[in-house]
Enzyme design. Structure first.
Site, short mmCIF file in Angstrom:
data_model
loop_
_atom_site.label_atom_id
_atom_site.label_comp_id
_atom_site.label_asym_id
_atom_site.label_seq_id
_atom_site.Cartn_x
_atom_site.Cartn_y
_atom_site.Cartn_z
N GLU A 97 27.92 53.72 60.58
CA GLU A 97 26.63 53.56 59.93
C GLU A 97 26.03 54.85 59.37
OE1 GLU A 97 25.00 50.98 59.14
OE2 GLU A 97 25.60 49.32 60.42
N SER A 121 13.29 27.76 117.02
CA SER A 121 13.37 28.71 118.15
C SER A 121 13.61 30.15 117.70
CB SER A 121 14.51 28.29 119.08
OG SER A 121 14.26 27.02 119.63
#
Length: 791
Positions: free
Chosen positions: A76, A337
């Protein structure tokens, strides 16, 4: 206008232009919605939730991978590092090409210009817009470094379809972290922002393939890659179809979304998370046969409290009827429990019990509360550590009554249980048996805090840091390590639990019986020691299992998110097998917890009662107990009795010569306790009866008879039978003399007599009554009870 004024005007215009130039760049270039993204501690993607605009746009990257950086700059903007926003050479070349071709064939956009164009989305591509881009690109160069500009571009460039940014693209097309992209993959992604349509599945693959290879050729020519790398890269295929994003921890992703955290580097380890997901998937198939639809697992590191694995529920979202979207880890569920070890540790810490202290396990009624053991049976009396290991409910309730409900409630709040939304009286004694709710998050955090406290005790000079008790953490951060040689200022002499209490609690939890497939675990040298506890809520709605080692805490919950109970929703059957499978994939801790001897003392303890030995205890052992254990009572059950020479009968000085009396220490439990205790302990010896000639002269200190049921002032509801009459109620008593007869009276009327087993079925009328028991020796018991009506 004078020259001076003209000069001022020119300067003003110039300054205005400079100010305008400086201000034209928005302070925030991109206001796009982003995905919610979570990654593990090594940066591996765990999950992503699509952005509000339907795009897969990850939060801006902070670092562009070097391969992609080289590829995108080559493709680019090869003079990216040498221009100030626009490339004059490229610009003139583009003008020349466009004039000669009679149309636009080259745009000459640099990466900064493309950043500007992406931020000004929707603008038409005109000469005027191009000029604006050039101006803003130069302005961009003043505010951002080259690397920051490259990051902006890589984060917001389109990569085809609804994929935006290098992070999303690398996962969507190649299923890897951007840092792991190959040269061929990096080149493929580098050419896409220029022509995103090339990635369309099933189309344009040849054009994309050729375009990528041309870029690879350029990378070879500029010596970014060598010939071998090039030849290998051009042979790689371009992606045919998009890949799904990883979906290893959807519930944690939804949690971060709820907390509005866009990008979270978590403490999770993706490899462990994947394996735990597979374990959950396998066990879910087993449980689903019993219509148990939901399962959750949380794995924590003890040292930091960091989350290693977070499975909020079964990772199956094909249907909503099973409520798999519910995050069980943060959901409040009945604790069963699972809180019992906290009570045990509290009582050890405060010197109210020793690890072997006998706790009564007999029919019990406290206020309006009548707890029952899971087995529905009774042991008479059980050492405290065995009551914990076997998760007996009645001993736990009796311990809570002795410790204090409000005190335990406050302790739970202090150590990190955040789900107590009502006061202590609301929960009552059921607090210890699942009467309150808890989350897997809080409970695992508390167990990890206990282990952390014990691990640090010696390193902290036998002191405590209360900040060792803290909630788990899933956000990756640096943990400050304490300087154990100099940093003692905030250490204390005590904490919520003492080191010895924690150690003895974990020791008791080692004795919990493992699931069937783990029964022979000690035969396998690779199996490590795990302190663990299960819990099952009332109605079989919640099954819990929590396991602790010096290195990890694993918590498992199984059940139905909608609260539907099923017979198989039991901790040891539904949750525990998952627990041990998870521990099997975790690294073993090198050593078990060190015994904190500096927080313990050696003491002589009665073997039978577990209390500190009295002078008359005849079977004593020396063991380590908590330092606070010297506050506990001495054995109340061993007493001196006087026997004749045969040692079959009790006597006294009024009926037997002193020379013929044998004085012995005898272990004596109350009648209602020994009634059940003898069934479990064949070696228990009943107290011998008095010899016939000594009965009248005996000065009895021990009661021989106790009523087991009904309790004093009991209110009894008796169902009506098919005949329309009130049903019968079984009344029960215990007596030391197994051969004696007891006479039963209701309201002074004889209703029956019993021998041996003292149980009788009665059907008193509605209302209040007085029950009287008289044995043939004349000992009497009187209790009130009431039969409730049906209106």
């Amino acid at each position: 206008m004078t020259k001076k004024h003209k000069k001022i005007l020119k300067i003003s215009i110039l300054l205005s232009l400079i100010i305008i130039y400086w201000l034209i760049l928005p302070s925030k270039l991109f206001n796009n919605p982003y995905c919610y993204v979570i990654k593990d501690r090594n940066g591996e993607l765990l999950g992503a939730h699509i952005a509000k605009d339907g795009q897969y746009r990850f939060p801006a990257t902070q670092k562009v991978p070097q391969k992609f950086k080289d590829a995108i700059i080559t493709f680019e903007d090869k003079r990216f590092y040498y221009h100030w926003g626009f490339d004059v050479i490229s610009l003139f070349r583009a003008i020349k090409q466009n004039i000669s071709s009679g149309g636009v064939v080259s745009g000459a956009s640099t990466i900064p210009m493309q950043v500007i164009r992406l931020s000004r989305k929707g603008k038409e591509r005109t000469i005027r817009e191009k000029i604006v881009e050039i101006i803003l690109a130069t302005r961009l160069e003043f505010s951002y470094s080259k690397e920051e500009i490259l990051n902006l571009y890589a984060s917001h460039a389109p990569f085809g379809g609804n994929v935006v940014g290098i992070d999303a693209a690398s996962w969507r097309y190649f299923g890897v972290n951007p840092e792991k992209l190959s040269w061929a993959q990096s080149a493929t992604l580098a050419v896409l922002p220029n022509a995103p349509a090339l990635i369309h599945p099933g189309r344009n693959r040849k054009a994309l393939f050729n375009k990528r290879n041309r870029l690879l050729k350029k990378l070879l020519e500029n010596k970014t890659i060598d010939l071998e790398t090039y030849e290998l890269a051009i042979e790689e295929e371009v992606p045919e179809i998009t890949k799904s994003f990883p979906d290893y921890s959807r519930h944690l992703l939804m949690r971060t979304k709820k907390e509005n955290n866009k990008l979270v580097y978590t403490t999770l380890i993706s490899d462990v998370q994947t394996k735990v997901n597979e374990i959950v998937k396998r066990h879910h198939k087993r449980l689903a046969g019993n219509q148990v639809n939901n399962l959750a697992v949380l794995v924590l590191e003890v040292e930091t409290g960091d989350v290693v694995s977070y499975i909020g529920n079964v990772n199956d979202f094909s249907t909503s009827k099973n409520q798999n979207s519910v995050d069980i880890i943060t959901s409040e569920r009945s604790t069963g429990s699972i809180l019992k070890p906290f009570l045990y540790a509290s009582m050890l810490t405060e010197g109210q019990i020793l690890q072997n202290t006998l706790i009564y396990d007999i029919p019990t009624r406290m206020g309006g509360y009548t707890p029952k053991n899971y087995s529905r049976g009774y042991d008479g009396a059980v050492p405290a550590h065995k009551a914990l290991a076997r998760s007996l409910n009645i001993p736990a309730v009796r311990m809570l009554k002795d410790y204090g409900n409000e005190k335990f409630y406050s302790k739970l709040e202090d150590i990190g249980l955040t789900s107590l939304h009502n006061n202590a009286d609301y929960y009552g004694l059921s607090l210890i048996l699942g009467g309150c709710e808890g989350t897997l998050w809080d409970i695992c955090g508390i167990y990890a805090s206990m282990a952390r406290t014990l691990n640090h005790y010696e390193n902290y000079g036998y002191m405590y840091d209360k900040k060792d008790f803290h909630a788990p953490n899933y956000v990756l951060k640096k943990h400050k390590k304490r300087d154990t040689e100099n940093d003692y200022d905030d250490l204390e002499n005590s904490s919520y639990f003492s080191a010895s209490a924690i150690y003895l609690t974990f020791q008791a939890m080692l004795d919990v019986e493992r699931p069937d497939e783990e029964n022979n675990w000690e035969m396998f040298r690779s199996s490590e020691r795990i302190a663990w506890k299960t819990g099952t809520s009332f109605g079989f709605r919640d099954a819990w299992a929590i396991g602790v080692t010096p290195k990890y805490v694993v918590g498992v919950w199984a059940g139905n998110a909608d609260g539907e109970g099923r017979p198989g929703i039991v901790g040891v059957k539904a949750a525990a097998p998952v627990l041990f499978d998870v521990f099997n994939i975790l690294p073993d801790a090198q050593n078990w917890f060190a015994m904190p001897k500096t927080d313990m003392i050696k003491a002589e303890v009665c073997k039978k009662s577990g209390h500190l030995a009295s002078v008359v205890c005849d079977d004593v052992e020396e063991i380590y107990i908590p330092a606070t254990g010297n506050r506990t009572d001495v054995c109340p059950y061993h007493k001196l009795i006087h026997l004749d020479k045969t040692e079959k009968y009790r006597v006294n000085g009024n009926c037997e010569s002193i020379d013929n009396i044998v004085t012995k220490s005898w272990f004596i439990l109350p009648p209602s306790v020994e009634y059940y205790y003898k069934k479990r302990n064949a070696s228990y010896k009943y107290l011998p009866p008095f010899r016939n000639d000594c009965k009248e002269n005996s000065d009895k200190q021990e009661k021989d008879m106790e009523l087991i049921y009904p309790f004093h002032n009991s209110k009894i509801y008796v169902p009506i039978e098919i005949s329309g009459k009130l049903g019968k109620t079984v009344f029960e008593a215990a007596h030391r003399d197994k051969n004696i007869t007891i006479f039963w009276y209701v309201d002074d009327k004889l209703v029956g007599k019993t021998s041996g087993i003292h149980q009788i079925e009665l059907s008193p009328t509605e209302g209040e009554h007085i029950l009287t028991l008289v044995d043939e020796k004349g000992e009497k018991l009187i209790k009130k009870f009431e039969i409730l009506g049906h209106n």
